[in-house]
Motif scaffolding. Structure first.
Motif, short mmCIF file in Angstrom:
data_model
loop_
_atom_site.label_atom_id
_atom_site.label_comp_id
_atom_site.label_asym_id
_atom_site.label_seq_id
_atom_site.Cartn_x
_atom_site.Cartn_y
_atom_site.Cartn_z
N HIS A 664 -1.10 -13.69 8.98
CA HIS A 664 -2.36 -13.07 8.59
C HIS A 664 -3.06 -12.45 9.80
CE1 HIS A 664 -2.65 -15.98 4.89
NE2 HIS A 664 -1.70 -15.07 4.77
N ILE A 665 -3.03 -13.18 10.90
CA ILE A 665 -3.66 -12.66 12.13
C ILE A 665 -2.91 -11.42 12.62
CG2 ILE A 665 -4.12 -13.20 14.55
CD1 ILE A 665 -4.59 -16.12 13.63
N GLU A 666 -1.59 -11.44 12.49
CA GLU A 666 -0.80 -10.26 12.87
C GLU A 666 -1.15 -9.06 12.00
OE1 GLU A 666 3.22 -11.51 12.57
OE2 GLU A 666 3.12 -12.87 14.30
N GLU A 667 -1.37 -9.31 10.71
CA GLU A 667 -1.73 -8.20 9.82
C GLU A 667 -3.07 -7.60 10.20
OE1 GLU A 667 -2.52 -7.26 5.09
OE2 GLU A 667 -1.54 -9.13 5.69
N ILE A 668 -4.05 -8.44 10.50
CA ILE A 668 -5.36 -7.94 10.92
C ILE A 668 -5.23 -7.16 12.24
CG2 ILE A 668 -7.66 -8.61 11.70
CD1 ILE A 668 -7.21 -8.90 8.67
N THR A 669 -4.43 -7.68 13.16
CA THR A 669 -4.22 -6.99 14.43
C THR A 669 -3.60 -5.62 14.22
OG1 THR A 669 -3.94 -9.10 15.59
CG2 THR A 669 -3.05 -7.13 16.68
N ALA A 670 -2.59 -5.54 13.34
CA ALA A 670 -1.93 -4.27 13.05
C ALA A 670 -2.90 -3.29 12.40
CB ALA A 670 -0.72 -4.50 12.16
N LEU A 671 -3.79 -3.80 11.54
CA LEU A 671 -4.78 -2.94 10.88
C LEU A 671 -5.72 -2.33 11.91
CD1 LEU A 671 -5.81 -1.96 8.09
CD2 LEU A 671 -7.34 -3.95 8.09
N PHE A 672 -6.21 -3.15 12.85
CA PHE A 672 -7.08 -2.63 13.91
C PHE A 672 -6.32 -1.65 14.81
CE2 PHE A 672 -10.23 -6.06 13.21
CZ PHE A 672 -11.40 -5.32 13.36
N ASP A 673 -5.07 -1.96 15.14
CA ASP A 673 -4.28 -1.06 15.98
C ASP A 673 -4.20 0.32 15.34
OD1 ASP A 673 -3.82 -3.07 17.81
OD2 ASP A 673 -1.80 -3.53 17.10
N LEU A 674 -3.97 0.34 14.05
CA LEU A 674 -3.86 1.61 13.34
C LEU A 674 -5.19 2.35 13.32
CD1 LEU A 674 -2.09 3.53 11.70
CD2 LEU A 674 -2.62 2.17 9.66
N ALA A 675 -6.28 1.62 13.05
CA ALA A 675 -7.60 2.25 12.97
C ALA A 675 -8.03 2.85 14.30
CB ALA A 675 -8.63 1.25 12.48
N MET A 676 -7.67 2.20 15.39
CA MET A 676 -8.10 2.63 16.71
C MET A 676 -7.11 3.57 17.41
SD MET A 676 -11.10 1.48 17.21
CE MET A 676 -12.18 0.38 16.26
N ASP A 677 -5.99 3.82 16.76
CA ASP A 677 -4.97 4.69 17.34
C ASP A 677 -5.47 6.14 17.36
OD1 ASP A 677 -2.59 6.36 17.70
OD2 ASP A 677 -1.45 4.52 17.34
N PRO A 678 -5.33 6.84 18.50
CA PRO A 678 -5.77 8.25 18.56
C PRO A 678 -5.08 9.15 17.55
CG PRO A 678 -5.35 7.39 20.76
CD PRO A 678 -4.84 6.35 19.79
N SER A 679 -3.92 8.72 17.03
CA SER A 679 -3.21 9.55 16.05
C SER A 679 -3.72 9.33 14.63
CB SER A 679 -1.71 9.25 16.11
OG SER A 679 -1.43 7.93 15.68
N THR A 680 -4.72 8.45 14.45
CA THR A 680 -5.29 8.19 13.14
C THR A 680 -6.59 8.98 12.98
OG1 THR A 680 -4.35 5.97 13.01
CG2 THR A 680 -6.28 6.42 11.64
#
Length: 724
Positions: A664-680
């Motif tokens: 679950h923590i990994e999923e939240i981390t991946a969600l933030f990574d995607l939101a903060m990615d310059p390609s998003t």
């Protein structure tokens, strides 16, 4: 020892007793002008909605929908925020402001910015969306563009469907100026008596229960259809409403009123009766905005201003049509190619039956492992709704306890609670009847539940109960077991299809005991200050978050891994913002993902150079609240109902639950990574309060859509039966 068990040693109750907080008081002073104005920040959020309506790459009916959302949002902003500021000024009450400006200056800035945005909104419809709709075969026409035969057909429609329900109201010595209800669309009509030559004023209200746009010819195909605004149709039949009178001119106007509700709970014996009386008063709140068509003559406008007691600052002259919220009707047209491609929710992998066509067994799935669901990507119906319906029907379930803040008409959630009560189970429903603009509906639900034998309570005096909690007590092998659900969104099947939210299902005994204590506090007189896996407002949620921030500051100062990530709808609370400034100064990387208001100024050297703020506005309304702290390799991640606002932290019962499973923590981390990615694709906040949209790469190609990416990931996981 497993990571999950190791984390149990650090509980929310430790934040109250054993955890040594960072001494913010001993830290250097922060600059006075360190907050952005919350009202202007909200208007900036609505501008982001408007920018989606202006985006030619989006399907045109979705753009029309964003125009309608902008209008609806602004209506509520005036009815509540602007009305509240004006009321406080008029009554001499203190006006809370985090930027140290005079209240009248705040109102003037709001008016200026709102005027700019409403004019831009009208222009977006006239010059961008309306022509694109016409190209797609959805044409909004005016009366004079129709052929005689088409006008005759519509005249017949008017006589049969409209004329009987219209109520023309004259204004003369025998007829005082009529009450103008809030948000109603009206025609001001100047008529001349043919016998006396005297001119008179009259008002015609456009019926709100009818569709705003009328099909010109029902025989036209849906791919090439014309529509006329209801007020335009009425305006061209005013002679039927005022026979014998000469119609000199007519114009359209609309009034917004103060519709906020205030109850002195400490001084009332019956909250429901007091609220019902206050809802009646809401209808007659003072006007705080007057929208008029830009062709309105001076004499008519002067009459409206005088009778409504409106200031010049509160007048909005706009091109017709007014109230583009009416575009909600057009945006629902059955033209799939003009909408977003369908993205049906999938059943979470954990809740998929072991064999096809077998019913979902939520209890069995949750008993094996905590389940984190992500709506609307994962189905509300096959998770939360199935959980409560199964609980209602299960003979081993002894009790159900639930909070209801907002739900929908004919709600299966309410029906499940009724079924459970009628089956003899103990059922407690905490209905928040003070949920703004849902007060009347919630009173109705509360009474329906009471009649079915549900124990209905209304929470604590002076506090709104905003937390999203459900607790099921089930007897298994002679032992009582807790099945808990803690979410970030309302128990509302309709909004669950368009609101992005998270929810945790768990049989963790400590969470069950926490919820039991919290429900006892809400329904009785217990005052429970300690919880193990929950952070609860107003007792210690802010304090708990500040201590988590302080821990990251200490870790950074000691050279240990540190970092803070927060996802909320609003970031306003000064104590939390100052804590994030202190963290930034200590070298802690801080990322804030906010949908709406943000008073934090990122990127200021010596204050917030380590803080980034992004916003994502799109197909779904980002609604989940997430708080993630690196914790020197022992991540502390919470989800729940609380935004970082005074009302959430001081005047509401809110709850955050800590996630403990690594996946679950990994999923939240991946969600933030995607939101903060310059390609998003996202909006970036600058220090001066400007939001800049980044949605194209250097070659002009669209950046990634976060919501589409998440949908694809969840669908793949569902197909492959993958687990988090």
């Amino acid at each position: 020892m497993s990571p999950d068990l190791e984390q149990e040693d650090r509980t929310a109750s430790d934040f109250d007793d054993d955890f040594e907080p960072f001494d913010f008081d001993g830290a250097p002073d922060l600059p006075v002008e360190r907050y952005l104005d919350r009202e202007l920040s909200w208007l900036a959020f609505n501008q982001r909605v408007l920018e989606l309506a202006e985006d030619p790459t989006l399907p045109v009916l979705e753009r029309a929908n964003f125009l309608a959302i902008f209008a609806s949002n602004l209506d509520e902003f005036f009815m509540v925020r602007v009305a509240g500021l004006k009321r406080r000024i008029m009554t001499g009450l203190a006006v809370p402001t985090n930027v140290g400006r005079a209240p009248h200056d705040v109102l003037a800035d709001i008016s200026r910015r709102a005027h700019e945005l409403q004019e831009r909104h009208a222009l977006a419809y006239q010059e961008l969306v309306k022509p694109t709709l016409a190209e797609a075969g959805v044409r909004v026409v005016v009366w004079d563009e129709l052929q005689k035969s088409e006008q005759a057909h519509l005249s017949d429609y008017f006589a049969r469907q409209l004329f009987p329900v219209l109520m023309p109201l004259a204004v003369d010595p025998a007829h005082p100026f009529p009450y103008i209800s809030g948000l109603s669309l009206n025609l001001s009509v100047i008529v001349r008596n043919s016998r006396t030559g005297k001119q008179e004023f009259a008002r015609v209200k456009v019926p709100q229960m009818l569709s705003r746009f009328v099909r010109v010819d029902p025989g036209e195909s849906v791919e090439d259809a014309r529509y006329i605004a209801l007020e335009d149709l009425i305006a061209n039949h005013l002679g039927d409403l005022f026979p014998g009178m000469e119609i000199i001119e007519h114009h359209v106007f609309r009034v917004t009123r103060n519709e906020d509700v205030e109850i002195e709970e400490d001084e009332t014996e019956n909250l429901i009766k007091a609220l019902e009386q206050e809802l009646l008063r809401r209808r007659f709140g003072p006007p705080i905005r007057l929208e008029v068509s830009d062709d309105m003559d001076g004499a008519t406008l002067e009459l409206l201003v005088r009778e409504l007691d409106i200031s010049q600052q509160e007048i909005f002259r706009l091109p017709a049509p007014l109230d583009l919220g009416g575009l909600f009707d057009l945006s629902k047209l059955d033209r799939p190619e003009l909408h977003y491609p369908p993205q049906p929710p999938v059943t979470a992998a954990a809740f998929q039956p072991s064999e096809p066509n077998r019913p979902i067994d939520v209890f069995s799935a949750v008993s094996r492992k905590d389940v984190l669901v992500h709506h609307p990507y994962e189905s509300f119906a096959t998770s939360v709704q199935a959980f409560l319906e199964q609980a209602a029907a299960d003979p081993h379930v002894l009790a159900i306890k639930q909070t209801l803040y907002r739900t929908s008409g004919d709600s299966p959630i309410v029906e499940a609670l009724i079924d459970a009560a009628e089956a003899g189970k103990q059922v407690l429903a905490l209905v928040e009847i003070k949920a703004r603009f849902d007060e009347a509906a919630n009173i109705t639900w509360a009474r329906k539940l009471e009649k079915a034998g549900v124990h209905v309570v209304y929470g604590l005096v002076g506090l709104k109960t905003h937390c999203k909690l459900a607790l099921v007590i089930r007897q298994e092998g002679g032992v009582l077991r807790h099945y808990s659900h803690i979410g970030t969104g309302n128990y509302n099947p309709k909004t669950s299809r368009i609101y992005e939210d998270l929810g945790l299902f768990t049989t963790d005994d400590q969470v069950g005991k926490d919820l039991t204590r919290l429900f006892n506090e809400l329904s009785g007189y217990a005052i429970e200050k300690k919880f193990k896996r929950l952070l609860v407002a107003p007792l210690h949620l802010r304090k708990g978050l500040l201590k988590l921030i302080a821990a990251e500051i200490r870790n950074a100062e000691e050279g240990k891994p540190s970092g803070i990530r927060i996802k909320v709808n609003s970031m306003v609370d000064e104590a939390i913002i100052d804590g994030l400034y202190r963290a930034s100064n200590a070298g802690v990387p801080v990322e804030v993902w906010v949908r709406g208001i943000c008073s934090l100024r990122p990127g200021i050297p010596g204050l917030s150079e380590n803080i980034r703020v992004r916003s994502i506005v799109g197909r779904y309304l980002e609604h989940s609240r997430v708080f993630s702290f690196v914790g020197d390799g022992d991540p502390q991640v919470f989800i729940g109902s609380a935004d970082m606002m005074h009302r959430n932290l001081d005047r509401r019962v809110e709850a955050l639950v800590r996630l403990t499973q690594a996946d679950h923590i990994e999923e939240i981390t991946a969600l933030f990574d995607l939101a903060m990615d310059p390609s998003t694709s996202a909006w970036q906040l600058d220090a001066d309060g400007t939001w800049t949209r980044h949605h194209l790469d250097d070659a002009g190609r669209p950046l990634d859509d976060l919501q589409l990416r998440v949908m694809q990931q969840v669908a793949h996981r569902s197909r492959t039966g993958g687990r988090r």
